[in-house]
Motif scaffolding. Structure first.
Motif, PDB file in Angstrom:
ATOM      1  N   PHE A   1     -11.794   5.585  10.497  1.00  0.00           N
ATOM      2  CA  PHE A   1     -11.405   6.015   9.151  1.00  0.00           C
ATOM      3  C   PHE A   1     -10.294   7.066   9.172  1.00  0.00           C
ATOM      4  O   PHE A   1      -9.698   7.344   8.138  1.00  0.00           O
ATOM      5  N   GLY A   2     -10.017   7.651  10.314  1.00  0.00           N
ATOM      6  CA  GLY A   2      -8.959   8.643  10.391  1.00  0.00           C
ATOM      7  C   GLY A   2      -7.599   8.064  10.694  1.00  0.00           C
ATOM      8  O   GLY A   2      -6.595   8.781  10.640  1.00  0.00           O
ATOM      9  N   ALA A   3      -7.533   6.779  10.994  1.00  0.00           N
ATOM     10  CA  ALA A   3      -6.264   6.141  11.352  1.00  0.00           C
ATOM     11  C   ALA A   3      -5.765   5.271  10.202  1.00  0.00           C
ATOM     12  O   ALA A   3      -6.524   4.885   9.308  1.00  0.00           O
ATOM     13  N   GLU A   4      -4.465   4.980  10.230  1.00  0.00           N
ATOM     14  CA  GLU A   4      -3.887   4.096   9.217  1.00  0.00           C
ATOM     15  C   GLU A   4      -4.183   2.644   9.580  1.00  0.00           C
ATOM     16  O   GLU A   4      -4.211   2.266  10.751  1.00  0.00           O
ATOM     17  N   HIS A   5      -4.388   1.837   8.547  1.00  0.00           N
ATOM     18  CA  HIS A   5      -4.656   0.414   8.746  1.00  0.00           C
ATOM     19  C   HIS A   5      -3.823  -0.374   7.734  1.00  0.00           C
ATOM     20  O   HIS A   5      -3.657   0.049   6.589  1.00  0.00           O
ATOM     21  N   VAL A   6      -3.315  -1.490   8.153  1.00  0.00           N
ATOM     22  CA  VAL A   6      -2.554  -2.371   7.267  1.00  0.00           C
ATOM     23  C   VAL A   6      -3.484  -3.481   6.792  1.00  0.00           C
ATOM     24  O   VAL A   6      -3.989  -4.280   7.595  1.00  0.00           O
ATOM     25  N   VAL A   7      -3.715  -3.521   5.487  1.00  0.00           N
ATOM     26  CA  VAL A   7      -4.602  -4.513   4.881  1.00  0.00           C
ATOM     27  C   VAL A   7      -3.821  -5.217   3.773  1.00  0.00           C
ATOM     28  O   VAL A   7      -3.310  -4.569   2.852  1.00  0.00           O
TER      29      VAL A   7
ATOM     30  N   GLY B   1      -0.972  -6.353   3.815  1.00  0.00           N
ATOM     31  CA  GLY B   1       0.404  -5.876   3.770  1.00  0.00           C
ATOM     32  C   GLY B   1       0.572  -4.475   3.238  1.00  0.00           C
ATOM     33  O   GLY B   1       1.701  -3.991   3.117  1.00  0.00           O
ATOM     34  N   VAL B   2      -0.533  -3.780   2.932  1.00  0.00           N
ATOM     35  CA  VAL B   2      -0.481  -2.419   2.397  1.00  0.00           C
ATOM     36  C   VAL B   2      -1.068  -1.473   3.430  1.00  0.00           C
ATOM     37  O   VAL B   2      -2.131  -1.732   3.998  1.00  0.00           O
ATOM     38  N   THR B   3      -0.380  -0.373   3.689  1.00  0.00           N
ATOM     39  CA  THR B   3      -0.859   0.611   4.649  1.00  0.00           C
ATOM     40  C   THR B   3      -1.846   1.561   3.966  1.00  0.00           C
ATOM     41  O   THR B   3      -1.493   2.246   3.003  1.00  0.00           O
ATOM     42  N   LEU B   4      -3.062   1.561   4.468  1.00  0.00           N
ATOM     43  CA  LEU B   4      -4.101   2.446   3.934  1.00  0.00           C
ATOM     44  C   LEU B   4      -4.247   3.644   4.856  1.00  0.00           C
ATOM     45  O   LEU B   4      -4.530   3.495   6.050  1.00  0.00           O
ATOM     46  N   GLY B   5      -4.058   4.833   4.312  1.00  0.00           N
ATOM     47  CA  GLY B   5      -4.188   6.056   5.087  1.00  0.00           C
ATOM     48  C   GLY B   5      -5.629   6.533   5.165  1.00  0.00           C
ATOM     49  O   GLY B   5      -6.574   5.864   4.728  1.00  0.00           O
ATOM     50  N   ARG B   6      -5.793   7.732   5.710  1.00  0.00           N
ATOM     51  CA  ARG B   6      -7.128   8.281   5.936  1.00  0.00           C
ATOM     52  C   ARG B   6      -7.928   8.401   4.648  1.00  0.00           C
ATOM     53  O   ARG B   6      -9.090   7.976   4.572  1.00  0.00           O
ATOM     54  N   PHE B   7      -7.335   8.978   3.619  1.00  0.00           N
ATOM     55  CA  PHE B   7      -8.084   9.204   2.387  1.00  0.00           C
ATOM     56  C   PHE B   7      -8.342   7.900   1.634  1.00  0.00           C
ATOM     57  O   PHE B   7      -9.342   7.778   0.933  1.00  0.00           O
TER      58      PHE B   7
END
Length: 578
Positions: free
Chosen positions: A393-399, A401-407
């Motif tokens: 949950f502390g890393a960025e993930h691309v879902v 095509g959208v980059t989801l940050g920590r928060f």
């Protein structure tokens, strides 16, 4: 009358009656026609004034100097002016617009006109204050200020046409579900706009516009029809609402507003747990934030923080969440068992004392004043981010095509926690236990006389509310990286604290599900967005509370029981249009 009984004279009489009815319908009194015309023309003029420059300098936020392109607060005025014009056309009986005003157009027009006037003059006054004088207004600003008064006068000159709305036309289930989806999508758009406002003046105008807009929809009777629609598709509405909320991070380009949304969800989830205690059971708990702290400290101790007094011990998140909820529930039982025989103010004082005792205790468990458990004033820092099934949950993930940050990650996790709390609240509220809580809330003596074990049910409410707060606290500990005693005050500048939690429940609507969620969102956003008021924040907040308690004592979202309690006159719903 059958066809064989018709005679030339009866047909002539029928034609005369129809002709007379049509003439009577067309012959609207002159003052009413003038008022309608003023409302329509004023709404169009107000909307048109937003295409003019309102000030000469871009120093005012939003840059209202561009001619032909509305910006900032002008957009809100444009929307309200256009809405006034549309509802004015509906009052004329224009074909295809009748569905907008099933309960009558006049009351809705008055709210919209008042909203347009309030937003426009709010902007004019803000320009004068920000730029030191009304001399900074361009002719477009003067035109807008004058135009805003025209529909207001016209709407208040219209005769009252409030009526009981007839039954809505039955639509296929698929169409009704599409309507619900469209409304929720609109709600997501409004929320995204509000949370993304970049300066306080725009957020202030946004609150005014949304407030008067919702009041107009309620007065027009649309809110009642939407409520009936969602009641027929309750499960679909709930699922669609959470899907719309889950879509929020995908509308953002960075983590800036996901941070605010995640904190709102923490606040809202805890407020919903407090709603079990206050809204359903009627127990005034002024130390509820302590249960949030119990859950947060429990999670911090067992989540592998280097500063934890339990060295080398780390539970998976699901176990830490259960431990936090169980610890908070245990504290709820321990505190509730000896105190829940008290009533009213005495119970409130005892719970307030418990909240302060919790804060002082964790402050002293620092290894000096007491055992080294909580780290004292320094708290427990360096709480690691969650890792669930390999998802960090502390890393960025691309879902998609959208980059989801920590928060954004934690926001989605909190959404799941909120769904669990909503499910528990709904199932318990509809159960025999929930009906027993409502009976205690309305009249504990009568409930006891009917054979209800009031002490047992109150203790269950206290324990369940504490467990829900503890569950939210386990996620909050990982979001903030640290837990310190100052986070769990009775009253403080930053929510969540006990005073703001109680205010969120009362303002949102005690006993309802959406009420505390809405109240928590507003109470979190208002202090964060209206920083430009500085020392006047509390004054504005107090005035808003007084007005809301005067005109909406049962809260923003009405619960049927509280609505009956606060309104005793007959047909109040017909008069209010909701």
């Amino acid at each position: 009358m059958g066809l064989d009984t018709l005679t030339p004279s009866s047909l002539a009489d029928a034609r005369t009656a129809v002709r007379t009815a049509v003439v009577r319908r067309v012959r609207v009194p002159l003052p009413t026609r003038v008022a309608r015309a003023a409302t329509l023309v004023g709404g169009l003029a107000l909307a048109g004034s937003t295409f003019l420059a309102w000030t000469w300098t871009p120093a005012f936020p939003g840059d209202l100097t561009v001619t032909g392109y509305p910006g900032g607060l002008q957009v809100l005025t444009l929307i309200l002016g256009a809405a006034v014009a549309v509802f004015a056309l509906a009052s004329y009986g224009v074909r295809g617009l009748g569905w907008l005003v099933p309960a009558g157009a006049t009351a809705a027009l008055r709210r919209l006109a008042l909203g347009g006037f309030a937003v426009t003059w709010f902007t004019v006054i803000a320009i004068a204050v920000e730029l030191d004088g009304l001399a900074n207004l361009e002719p477009g600003g003067v035109v807008a200020a004058v135009a805003a008064a025209v529909p207001l006068v016209g709407a208040w000159a219209l005769p009252d046409d409030t009526r009981e709305p007839g039954p809505a036309r039955e639509l296929p289930d698929a169409v009704e579900i599409l309507v619900i989806a469209a409304v929720l999508a609109l709600g997501l758009l409004v929320f995204t706009y509000g949370i993304g406002t970049s300066y306080g003046q725009l957020f202030g105008g946004f609150l005014i516009a949304v407030g008067f807009g919702c009041a107009a929809l309620a007065r027009a009777g649309l809110a009642r029809r939407l409520t009936a629609l969602t009641a027929r598709h309750r499960s679909v509405t709930t699922a669609a609402a959470f899907l719309a909320a889950a879509a929020f991070p995908f509308t953002q380009s960075d983590d800036r507003y996901a941070t605010v949304a995640a904190n709102i969800l923490v606040f809202a989830t805890v407020a919903l747990g407090l709603n079990v205690v206050v809204g359903l059971a009627g127990l005034l708990d002024l130390g509820y934030v302590a249960f949030l702290g119990v859950g947060a400290y429990t999670a911090a101790l067992v989540s592998g923080s280097p500063a934890s007094s339990i060295h080398g011990f780390q539970l998976p998140f699901w176990a830490a969440a259960l431990a936090g909820a169980a610890a908070a529930m245990l504290f709820g039982v321990i505190i509730g068992a000896p105190t829940l025989r008290l009533h009213g103010d005495y119970l409130a004082i005892v719970t307030l004392g418990f909240g302060e005792i919790f804060r002082i205790t964790v402050n002293n468990l620092d290894g000096v004043s007491g055992p080294d458990v909580t780290g004292g004033p320094n708290g427990i820092p360096n709480i690691p981010d969650l890792d669930i099934l390999g998802f960090d949950f502390g890393a960025e993930h691309v879902v998609f095509g959208v980059t989801l940050g920590r928060f954004a990650n934690y926001y989605l996790l909190l959404l799941v926690v909120t769904a669990i709390v909503v499910l528990v609240f709904r199932r318990v509220g509809d159960s025999r236990i929930g009906r027993g809580w409502v009976a205690i809330r309305e009249d504990e003596t009568a409930a006891r006389a009917m054979g209800i074990n009031t002490f047992k049910l109150k203790l269950m409410a206290f324990a369940l509310g504490a467990a829900l707060a503890g569950l939210a606290g386990t996620v909050q500990a990982h979001i903030t990286y640290t837990v310190v005693p100052e986070q769990y005050l009775f009253a403080g500048p930053v929510p969540p604290n006990s005073a703001f939690l109680l205010a969120a429940v009362v303002l949102g609507g005690m006993g309802s599900i959406t009420g505390p969620l809405l109240g928590a969102a507003l109470l979190y956003l208002i202090p964060a967005k209206l920083e430009f008021l500085q020392e006047g924040q509390l004054l504005a907040f107090g005035v808003a509370l007084i007005l809301l308690m005067r005109f909406r004592p049962e809260g923003l979202v009405r619960d049927r029981g509280h609505e009956a309690e606060f309104h005793t006159e007959p047909n109040v719903d017909a008069k209010a249009g909701v």
